[in-house]
Design an enzyme around this catalytic site. Structure first.
Site, PDB file in Angstrom:
ATOM      1  N   TYR A 199      44.437  28.290 -27.487  1.00 16.81           N
ATOM      2  CA  TYR A 199      45.293  29.330 -28.072  1.00 16.81           C
ATOM      3  C   TYR A 199      46.610  28.726 -28.527  1.00 16.81           C
ATOM      4  CZ  TYR A 199      48.585  33.202 -28.280  1.00 16.81           C
ATOM      5  OH  TYR A 199      49.560  34.080 -28.689  1.00 16.81           O
TER       6      TYR A 199
ATOM      7  N   SER B 283      53.965  31.490 -30.690  1.00 13.62           N
ATOM      8  CA  SER B 283      53.944  31.819 -29.264  1.00 13.62           C
ATOM      9  C   SER B 283      54.718  30.789 -28.462  1.00 13.62           C
ATOM     10  CB  SER B 283      52.496  31.867 -28.775  1.00 13.62           C
ATOM     11  OG  SER B 283      52.420  31.915 -27.370  1.00 13.62           O
TER      12      SER B 283
END
Length: 339
Positions: free
Chosen positions: A156, A131
């Site tokens: 995350y 990501s």
């Protein structure tokens, strides 16, 4: 690889996983899709995606959780996948502030099961989702895979950085070719309802205020999902080779002497959220009420992808104009949500 050899796509009922599986099927491949259909968002949307995939006889679905330490080894032993595309994860920056254990289970335990499955069953190429969140506190723009990313600002992001490091260790120790893809704000039809455009569209249609954090001045490198799937599929046959990159005193964060690589997959053109909202208003034919709010914990003001490595090595640059992509999303949104 031969089209009759099944490719594993985890997270196949998810937004990107659905599009990747569909692209592979259209190219003549067999696909085994894995998903646990959890309730992070409405499972009916996941079921609707699966219904489309199931129309192709070359698609087989397995209802499994990648964190299952019994079922996942059995799946790998049964199919011995030559290519694994790992897209299953607990997503969302803000949700990681509410339920951190979900990220440990899905993103760390689950990824360990994937790595172990590849290690013991002859996988020739593991491609996995990272990501743009890993860039965290970095301020040098555009974000480059050759820059250090040791300052994540959400769990995350930290879990995705951990995935890159875990893959590197397995690549170094066991020679598994691994390619990590740092996705930048992927959007398009069959979008996740917790993501910005979907949230904006829901608010516009219902007449509720659109919440714009940082006063709408956030910049995001919106990347159309078809560009993402094209880049990923091109990389399947370009597995990294051991010793392909040699270094002097300091290793390069984006490549390795192990068969391991990282790529940015972004549009290379960040857009301000206020402009994106304006395009969405035009596409839906309705005006939005705006509520300006401060930055949220875990958010970054700008994402901007340097995609030079991707262009050089696969001959492809994500390039769908934001206007075209948003109008395609809006067309799908009207057909799915307003039917």
């Amino acid at each position: 690889m031969m089209p009759d050899q099944p490719i594993l796509v985890t997270g196949a009922a998810g937004f990107i996983g659905f599009h990747v599986a569909q692209k592979l099927l259209q190219s003549g491949h067999r696909v085994v899709g894995v998903d646990n259909l959890n309730g992070y968002y409405d499972p009916r949307l996941k079921e609707a995606r699966l219904e489309i995939l199931r129309n192709d006889s070359r698609f087989q679905f397995e209802l499994l959780d990648v964190a299952d330490r019994v079922a996942m080894p059995a799946l790998f032993a049964r199919y011995r996948f030559p290519v694994v595309i790992h897209l299953a994860a607990q997503a969302g920056v803000r949700y990681s502030l509410q339920d951190p254990h979900a990220y440990v289970d899905a993103n760390l335990v689950g990824f360990t099961n994937i790595l172990e499955g590849c290690r013991h069953n002859g996988c020739r190429h593991l491609l996995f989702a990272s990501s743009s969140s890993v860039y965290g506190a970095n301020r040098k723009l555009p974000f480059s895979v050759h820059d250090n990313v040791d300052h994540p600002i959400s769990l995350y992001a930290a879990s995705k950085k951990a995935n890159e490091l875990m893959a590197h260790s397995y690549s170094h120790l066991y020679g598994i070719p691994c390619t990590g893809l740092r996705f930048f704000t992927v959007y398009g039809p069959w979008y996740r309802p917790d993501m910005a455009l979907f949230v904006f569209a829901n608010a516009i249609v219902s007449g509720n205020p659109v919440k714009l954090f940082n006063g709408g001045r956030m910049l995001r490198d919106f990347t159309y999902v078809d560009d993402v799937t094209e880049a990923l599929v091109r990389l399947i046959e370009r597995a990294p080779q051991r010793g392909q990159h040699q270094f002097g005193g300091a290793p390069d964060p984006g490549s390795s002497t192990a068969p391991w690589r990282i790529y940015n997959v972004g549009n290379n053109r960040p857009q301000e959220l206020l402009l994106v909202l304006d395009i969405l208003e035009q596409a839906l034919g309705r005006k939005a009420k705006k509520e300006m709010l401060p930055m949220q914990p875990g958010d970054v003001p700008t994402t901007y992808a340097d995609v030079d490595d991707l262009v050089r090595e696969v001959g492809f640059r994500p390039s769908t104009p934001i206007e075209d992509g948003i109008h395609r999303f809006a067309g799908w949104y009207r057909s799915y949500c307003e039917a």
